[in-house]
Design an enzyme around this catalytic site. Sequence first.
Site, short mmCIF file in Angstrom:
data_model
loop_
_atom_site.label_atom_id
_atom_site.label_comp_id
_atom_site.label_asym_id
_atom_site.label_seq_id
_atom_site.Cartn_x
_atom_site.Cartn_y
_atom_site.Cartn_z
N ASP A 14 -12.39 24.13 89.74
CA ASP A 14 -11.85 25.21 91.13
C ASP A 14 -10.54 24.34 91.62
OD1 ASP A 14 -10.50 26.56 93.32
OD2 ASP A 14 -12.36 27.01 93.59
N TYR B 110 3.75 32.29 98.25
CA TYR B 110 4.07 31.90 96.49
C TYR B 110 5.45 31.26 96.85
CZ TYR B 110 4.16 32.98 91.21
OH TYR B 110 4.97 33.26 90.12
N1 LIG Z 1 3.51 36.10 84.19
C1 LIG Z 1 5.19 35.77 84.72
O1 LIG Z 1 5.65 36.77 85.10
C2 LIG Z 1 5.38 34.33 85.80
C3 LIG Z 1 6.54 34.56 86.10
C4 LIG Z 1 7.06 32.96 86.85
C5 LIG Z 1 6.37 32.55 87.06
N2 LIG Z 1 5.16 32.58 86.83
C6 LIG Z 1 4.30 31.24 86.66
O2 LIG Z 1 3.41 30.42 84.84
C7 LIG Z 1 2.04 30.17 86.23
C8 LIG Z 1 0.89 31.19 84.73
O3 LIG Z 1 1.27 31.98 85.28
P1 LIG Z 1 0.69 33.32 84.23
O4 LIG Z 1 1.18 34.98 84.62
O5 LIG Z 1 -0.30 33.19 82.91
O6 LIG Z 1 -0.69 33.30 85.88
P2 LIG Z 1 -2.05 34.40 86.05
O7 LIG Z 1 -1.91 34.38 86.93
O8 LIG Z 1 -2.78 35.55 84.92
O9 LIG Z 1 -3.32 32.97 84.90
C9 LIG Z 1 -2.88 32.35 86.05
C10 LIG Z 1 -4.61 31.59 85.86
O10 LIG Z 1 -5.00 30.10 86.24
C11 LIG Z 1 -6.38 29.93 87.46
N3 LIG Z 1 -6.45 30.53 88.51
C12 LIG Z 1 -6.50 30.94 89.19
N4 LIG Z 1 -6.24 30.13 90.57
C13 LIG Z 1 -7.00 28.85 89.89
C14 LIG Z 1 -8.09 27.90 91.15
N5 LIG Z 1 -8.17 27.85 92.24
N6 LIG Z 1 -8.39 26.63 89.90
C15 LIG Z 1 -8.67 26.78 88.91
N7 LIG Z 1 -7.79 27.97 88.16
C16 LIG Z 1 -7.15 28.86 88.96
C17 LIG Z 1 -6.59 31.96 86.32
O11 LIG Z 1 -7.62 32.22 86.71
C18 LIG Z 1 -5.64 32.46 85.12
O12 LIG Z 1 -6.16 31.62 83.82
C19 LIG Z 1 2.04 30.09 87.16
O13 LIG Z 1 2.62 28.77 87.90
C20 LIG Z 1 2.72 31.35 87.42
O14 LIG Z 1 3.44 31.29 89.13
C21 LIG Z 1 4.05 33.67 85.57
#
Ligand SMILES: NC(=O)c1ccc[n+]([C@@H]2O[C@H](COP(=O)([O-])OP(=O)(O)OC[C@H]3O[C@@H](n4cnc5c(N)ncnc54)[C@H](O)[C@@H]3O)[C@@H](O)[C@H]2O)c1
Length: 264
Positions: A80, A172
């Site tokens: 975590d 965020y």
């Molecule tokens: N998907 C999008 O459209 C998008 C857009 C802009 C930025 N982002 C950025 O890209 C990155 C990935 O995004 P995503 O959409 O794949 O997110 P997601 O929520 O699908 O995946 C995030 C992962 O991080 C893990 N996680 C979350 N909190 C945690 C913790 N405390 N400890 C350990 N693991 C933890 C989750 O279990 C998950 O597997 C992030 O930084 C997000 O802000 C995504």
Amino acid sequence: MSEADPTQTTLTRDQRAVYPSLKGKRVLITGGGSGIGAGLVEGFVRQGADVTFFDIAKEDSQALVTRLSGAHQPKFEHCDLTDIKTVQAVIARLIEANGAFDVLINNAANDDRHTIEEVTEEYWDNRLNTNLKHLFFCAQAVIPGMKAKGGGVIVNLGSISWHLALSELTLYQTAKAAIEGLTRSFARELGPDNIRSVCIVPGNVKTPRQMMWYTPEGEAEIVAAQCMKGRLVPDDIAAMALFLASDDARLVTGHEFFVDAGWR
Ligand SMILES: NC(=O)c1ccc[n+]([C@@H]2O[C@H](COP(=O)([O-])OP(=O)(O)OC[C@H]3O[C@@H](n4cnc5c(N)ncnc54)[C@H](O)[C@@H]3O)[C@@H](O)[C@H]2O)c1
């Protein structure tokens, strides 16, 4: 899938770039169990890198490890990231066991929605701990090993959200704006040690979690606002991360790289 369909990816995994300099590199990816993180894990595994990822989603993470079985099977650490003391201990243990990391991908985040009125002090801490604090401490934990090795790369995941001032994402977006400052600070502090620091700014990427937030009409609105009409997928973000982490990008540092199909 029609090659002419702009909403679909056109490259198979076998047609994607391979960077010889990434072979055998020690790579740590946070939040690698699902979404973009899983695409990053898969992308680095395809390079023949030695990949370890942190996540709290056990089932997704174990399924990913099983799916990527083979010579370069990634290693999953249930960790975590809001528990900084444990993060520090786990990284120290991994370095002690297998040596310093070459690449850190600070990917984990959580984009829960909230109004300004709903934010308590506790919720502020929780959101900033989830979306900002661990990026600094994961970097702090891997930097000495990178220095000793003669270099390294830190790739932080930002977000287009605050650039567009999207709604109900105040905390965020605050964290994501700070990540760009952190990226530039690291670049200045660590450049003399041959450690690069870059930020990838994704647009809206189609992941299981994002599909929770958007109806088909919502998705259509995003695509309409993009200059290009394809839907971004994790492989599109991984493609940028692989280039930035490779030696091909040896003097690329201190900047943000948008992968957003031109979303305005
Ligand atoms: N998907 C999008 O459209 C998008 C857009 C802009 C930025 N982002 C950025 O890209 C990155 C990935 O995004 P995503 O959409 O794949 O997110 P997601 O929520 O699908 O995946 C995030 C992962 O991080 C893990 N996680 C979350 N909190 C945690 C913790 N405390 N400890 C350990 N693991 C933890 C989750 O279990 C998950 O597997 C992030 O930084 C997000 O802000 C995504």
